[in-house]
Each structure stands twice: as C-alpha cells, then as structure tokens.
Design an enzyme around this catalytic site. Structure first.
Site, PDB file in Angstrom:
ATOM      1  N   PRO A  94      40.258  42.618  29.249  1.00  0.00           N
ATOM      2  CA  PRO A  94      41.386  42.149  30.073  1.00  0.00           C
ATOM      3  C   PRO A  94      41.176  42.436  31.552  1.00  0.00           C
ATOM      4  O   PRO A  94      40.540  43.427  31.910  1.00  0.00           O
ATOM      5  CB  PRO A  94      42.585  42.934  29.528  1.00  0.00           C
ATOM      6  N   ASP A  95      41.690  41.554  32.404  1.00  0.00           N
ATOM      7  CA  ASP A  95      41.633  41.808  33.852  1.00  0.00           C
ATOM      8  C   ASP A  95      42.908  42.543  34.259  1.00  0.00           C
ATOM      9  O   ASP A  95      43.621  43.095  33.402  1.00  0.00           O
ATOM     10  CB  ASP A  95      41.435  40.495  34.627  1.00  0.00           C
ATOM     11  N   PHE A  96      43.195  42.586  35.539  1.00  0.00           N
ATOM     12  CA  PHE A  96      44.421  43.245  35.996  1.00  0.00           C
ATOM     13  C   PHE A  96      45.621  42.309  35.940  1.00  0.00           C
ATOM     14  O   PHE A  96      46.678  42.648  35.462  1.00  0.00           O
ATOM     15  CB  PHE A  96      44.248  43.684  37.461  1.00  0.00           C
ATOM     16  N   ARG A  97      45.400  41.082  36.490  1.00  0.00           N
ATOM     17  CA  ARG A  97      46.580  40.308  36.879  1.00  0.00           C
ATOM     18  C   ARG A  97      46.914  39.092  36.028  1.00  0.00           C
ATOM     19  O   ARG A  97      47.916  38.439  36.284  1.00  0.00           O
ATOM     20  CB  ARG A  97      46.433  39.879  38.351  1.00  0.00           C
ATOM     21  N   ASN A 169      33.292  44.695  39.011  1.00  0.00           N
ATOM     22  CA  ASN A 169      33.486  45.112  37.624  1.00  0.00           C
ATOM     23  C   ASN A 169      32.765  46.412  37.314  1.00  0.00           C
ATOM     24  O   ASN A 169      31.734  46.734  37.899  1.00  0.00           O
ATOM     25  CB  ASN A 169      33.022  44.003  36.676  1.00  0.00           C
ATOM     26  N   ASP A 171      32.318  47.213  33.913  1.00  0.00           N
ATOM     27  CA  ASP A 171      32.035  47.133  32.478  1.00  0.00           C
ATOM     28  C   ASP A 171      30.545  47.110  32.152  1.00  0.00           C
ATOM     29  O   ASP A 171      30.153  47.148  30.987  1.00  0.00           O
ATOM     30  CB  ASP A 171      32.733  45.901  31.875  1.00  0.00           C
ATOM     31  N   HIS A 188      32.400  48.756  42.937  1.00  0.00           N
ATOM     32  CA  HIS A 188      33.414  49.723  42.525  1.00  0.00           C
ATOM     33  C   HIS A 188      32.851  50.764  41.564  1.00  0.00           C
ATOM     34  O   HIS A 188      33.589  51.390  40.811  1.00  0.00           O
ATOM     35  CB  HIS A 188      34.627  48.994  41.926  1.00  0.00           C
TER      36      HIS A 188
HETATM   37  P1  CNA Z   1      42.200  40.737  39.060  1.00  0.00           P
HETATM   38  O1  CNA Z   1      43.029  41.056  40.234  1.00  0.00           O
HETATM   39  O2  CNA Z   1      42.737  41.040  37.708  1.00  0.00           O
HETATM   40  O3  CNA Z   1      41.868  39.180  39.152  1.00  0.00           O
HETATM   41  C1  CNA Z   1      41.149  38.502  38.156  1.00  0.00           C
HETATM   42  C2  CNA Z   1      41.145  37.028  38.531  1.00  0.00           C
HETATM   43  O4  CNA Z   1      40.364  36.348  37.596  1.00  0.00           O
HETATM   44  C3  CNA Z   1      42.548  36.407  38.529  1.00  0.00           C
HETATM   45  O5  CNA Z   1      42.699  35.614  39.668  1.00  0.00           O
HETATM   46  C4  CNA Z   1      42.545  35.577  37.255  1.00  0.00           C
HETATM   47  O6  CNA Z   1      43.370  34.427  37.322  1.00  0.00           O
HETATM   48  C5  CNA Z   1      41.092  35.198  37.154  1.00  0.00           C
HETATM   49  N1  CNA Z   1      40.669  34.922  35.791  1.00  0.00           N
HETATM   50  C6  CNA Z   1      40.831  35.687  34.695  1.00  0.00           C
HETATM   51  N2  CNA Z   1      40.282  35.097  33.620  1.00  0.00           N
HETATM   52  C7  CNA Z   1      39.767  33.925  34.066  1.00  0.00           C
HETATM   53  C8  CNA Z   1      39.084  32.859  33.427  1.00  0.00           C
HETATM   54  N3  CNA Z   1      38.817  32.873  32.117  1.00  0.00           N
HETATM   55  N4  CNA Z   1      38.707  31.801  34.175  1.00  0.00           N
HETATM   56  C9  CNA Z   1      38.964  31.747  35.508  1.00  0.00           C
HETATM   57  N5  CNA Z   1      39.621  32.732  36.157  1.00  0.00           N
HETATM   58  C10 CNA Z   1      40.007  33.814  35.443  1.00  0.00           C
HETATM   59  O7  CNA Z   1      40.750  41.427  39.157  1.00  0.00           O
HETATM   60  P2  CNA Z   1      39.824  41.592  40.437  1.00  0.00           P
HETATM   61  O8  CNA Z   1      38.458  41.761  39.911  1.00  0.00           O
HETATM   62  O9  CNA Z   1      40.080  40.569  41.453  1.00  0.00           O
HETATM   63  O10 CNA Z   1      40.375  42.979  41.011  1.00  0.00           O
HETATM   64  C11 CNA Z   1      39.561  43.998  41.269  1.00  0.00           C
HETATM   65  C12 CNA Z   1      39.772  45.232  40.394  1.00  0.00           C
HETATM   66  C13 CNA Z   1      39.947  44.932  38.937  1.00  0.00           C
HETATM   67  C14 CNA Z   1      38.521  46.054  40.470  1.00  0.00           C
HETATM   68  O11 CNA Z   1      38.783  47.283  41.033  1.00  0.00           O
HETATM   69  C15 CNA Z   1      38.017  46.206  39.035  1.00  0.00           C
HETATM   70  O12 CNA Z   1      37.378  47.435  38.822  1.00  0.00           O
HETATM   71  C16 CNA Z   1      39.209  46.043  38.197  1.00  0.00           C
HETATM   72  N6  CNA Z   1      38.976  45.658  36.799  1.00  0.00           N
HETATM   73  C17 CNA Z   1      37.712  45.503  36.299  1.00  0.00           C
HETATM   74  C18 CNA Z   1      37.528  45.137  34.973  1.00  0.00           C
HETATM   75  C19 CNA Z   1      36.122  44.987  34.432  1.00  0.00           C
HETATM   76  O13 CNA Z   1      35.214  45.723  34.819  1.00  0.00           O
HETATM   77  N7  CNA Z   1      35.884  44.019  33.535  1.00  0.00           N
HETATM   78  C20 CNA Z   1      38.639  44.898  34.157  1.00  0.00           C
HETATM   79  C21 CNA Z   1      39.918  45.063  34.710  1.00  0.00           C
HETATM   80  C22 CNA Z   1      40.079  45.440  36.026  1.00  0.00           C
END
Ligand code: CNA
Length: 334
Positions: A94-97, A169, A171, A188
C-alpha cells in the site's frame, strides 16, 4: 571577474543567481545552486562515459510516441526516473494516499495516531512498534516481488539509457529487480543497513531481520548498550543521504525525466522535478496529475493519468520493447 563572482556568491548566492535570471529556491544549499547554474548551460562527460549533450525537443507538445521515437533513434540517452510508492502498489504494497488501501486510511492496523507517525523520530523513540510492524510486512520474504514497472526501469538500464533512478521507496524492490546500485539513489533510505539509536553502532539489515520477523524490536548487541536498532530509513526531520543531493548536477544533464507513482507531496524529493531544463520533456505516469505537473506545467510535459502498469505497457509498445520486457520479467521471476 572570477574573484568578484566568488565574493558575491559567498555573500548571497540566491540574490546573485536571481539577478542573473535564474529562478532558484532559498531552501536549496548554496553550493547546489551554484552547481546547478553552472552545469545547466554546459556540455560535459557523464560518469558513464557518454557525453551529456543537452537535449532540446523541437516538438512543441510531444506525445509518448514522439518521445519513444527519440529514444529509439538514440537521440535520448540519459533518462532520469523519479519514483514513489505508486510503483509498488501493483506488487501489493500500500502507498500513503490512495483512498481505501493507502496507509492514511488504514491506521488501525499499525495502531497509529496519524499516518506520518510511522516515520516520525520522536514517535519512534516512544513507541517503535508501529514502524516495526510495517518493517515486518515489507521483510516478508517472497511476499512482495518487483512488478513490470520496476523491470521497465531495469530494461532502461540494460539498454544503457538510464542515467539515474531516484526512489522514495523503502521496499527494496528496485534492487530486487536488478537495477544496478550505481544507478540507484534510495532517497529515503534502505533496510539494507541499520544503526543503533543509542551508541550509533552500524548493523547489516540481515542482522536484525530475524527479530523483526518475530515481531520483536531489535536491540543493540553491544555490551551495556541495548539501544533500539533502527533500519537506515530516513524519518521526517532526518537528513537525506548525501548522494541524493547530486540531483542538482545530474538533473540538468537529463534528456528525459520520467516521474512515476508519486503524489509529489514530500519535499525535498518533489522539488527535483523542476530541476530538468525547460526544453527537456517530462513524463508523468500517475493516477492523478501532481506537483509541478499540476501547478507549473510545461509545454513539453506528457501526462498519462491512470494506472501505472497500463501506462508503462503503452510506453513499451511505442518503444517496441514489450516482448523484451515480458521476457525479462519471466527470467527474473522463474
Ligand atoms: P504517496 O503520497 O502515497 O503517493 C503515491 C501516488 O501514487 C499517489 O499519487 C497515487 O495516486 C499513485 N498511485 C498509487 N498506485 C498507483 C497505480 N497503480 N497507478 C498509478 N498511480 C498510482 O507516496 P509518495 O511515494 O509520493 O510519498 C512518499 C513517501 C511514501 C515516502 O517517504 C515513502 O517512503 C513512503 N512510502 C513508501 C512505500 C514503499 O516503499 N513501497 C509505501 C508506502 C509509503
């Protein structure tokens, strides 16, 4: 003249650069501003031995197909990628937003008062458990695998057109996809190394993996310390790795910027997207239009608002790389 320039720069580099007509921000360290400005207008060899020819698209409003044609013709050879949590959602992380599935909407699983607390150093000092719950999820071997988006970046590297990938990321899926370490900036931080928060003893990520998988908080093995060991993930308020700031010299040499799966809300990372030359095309692959693509759009921006896998597959079709990409994935996952 040079002496006067150095004195002026020492005095107030931002005002000086403003007077020279460069639009720069006060939040960037002075040396970065100077580097950025001096490098922006010159040609110089890149570390990979290729010459950093400045690319300027003659096409007013390029399409994805136009950009693919430039890569195929060898006119774009230095591609910079900026990535965020959205590139790993197709792997199940999962992402953040994202509403519904994002961490912001699922705080109860981690027992958090607010989402950012998971990466807040003060909160971590009082209660490291939520962070280690997330860490355990990410550590689960075989659970999360790189997807087609990670492999697309690997293919850019294999084709020798990847200048650098900057990822937010944590991960580790970029490494798992085989993107070479010298092409990767984990802005990060990483789980590959860890540090005791009391005596600052360094650990290998593998040293604390077992404890995390057992749902335990890892503690320092140094006699008489017993401090909590934190993976080298950059928490809010912590310094980003020094390597990250190389973007001020590297981005002006990029011939294409591809921004993928990020809301461009976390700074200073998000600000990087404005550092490529205005004549260089920028592509955004994201569900929604974000950051400077929304607030300061450029004529050479190409925006594919939608699912990232579909967008990357479309780009690969234009590049005629689809077969190779799927073969690469199959090879790496078998
Ligand atoms: P965010 O703010 O959660 O944004 C993610 C973006 O990706 C959003 O605009 C979503 O709409 C978009 N998105 C998600 N899934 C899809 C998809 N399938 N297709 C197209 N667009 C998509 O995350 P950011 O990376 O912008 O924010 C930075 C933070 C989140 C960092 O400090 C990370 O460490 C942190 N984070 C990382 C992970 C990871 O390592 N996988 C997971 C969750 C949070």
């Amino acid at each position: 003249m040079l002496r006067r320039l150095i004195i002026a720069i020492r005095g107030d580099p931002v005002s000086l650069l403003h007077r020279l007509g460069h639009n720069v921000s006060r939040s960037v360290p002075a040396i970065c501003l100077i580097n950025r400005t001096l490098y922006a207008d010159c040609q110089r060899p890149l570390r990979n031995g290729k010459v950093g020819r400045l690319y300027s698209t003659s096409i007013q409003h390029p399409s994805l197909r136009d950009i693919a044609a430039e890569i195929k013709a060898g006119r774009i050879t230095n591609v910079v990628i900026m990535a965020g949590a959205g590139i790993s959602t197709p792997s199940g992380i999962p992402d953040f937003r994202t509403p519904g599935t994002g961490l912001y909407d699922n705080l109860s699983k981690y027992n958090l008062p607010y989402a950012e607390a998971i990466f807040d150093l003060d909160y971590f000092s009082g209660d490291p458990k939520p962070f280690f719950t997330l860490a355990k999820d990410l550590y689960h071997e075989g659970c999360y695998r790189p997807n087609i988006v990670h492999h697309f970046v690997r293919l850019l590297s294999d084709k020798d057109v990847l200048q650098k990938m900057y990822t937010q990321n944590i991960d580790g899926l970029e490494r798992a996809a085989g993107i070479p370490e010298d092409k990767l900036v984990e802005a990060h931080g990483t789980f590959a190394t860890a540090t005791c928060q009391k005596c600052w003893k360094k650990y290998d990520g593998d040293d604390i993996k077992e404890a995390i998988l057992q749902s335990e908080v890892p503690h320092c093995q140094h006699p008489s310390c017993n401090g909590v060991i934190k993976p080298d993930i950059v928490f809010f308020g912590e310094q980003l790795p020094g390597q990250f700031y190389n973007f001020v010299t590297e981005l002006p040499l990029a011939q294409l910027l591809v921004v993928m799966g990020t809301s461009l809300e976390v700074h200073p990372f998000a600000g990087m997207a404005s550092y490529v030359s205005r004549s260089v095309p920028r592509i955004l692959f994201n569900k929604e239009v974000a950051g400077s693509f929304l607030h300061e759009p450029r004529p050479s921006d190409v925006i594919l608002a939608g699912d990232i896998v579909a967008s990357v597959e479309e780009f690969c079709r234009h590049l005629r790389w689809s077969k190779e990409l799927h073969e690469l994935m199959k090879r790496d996952t078998s």
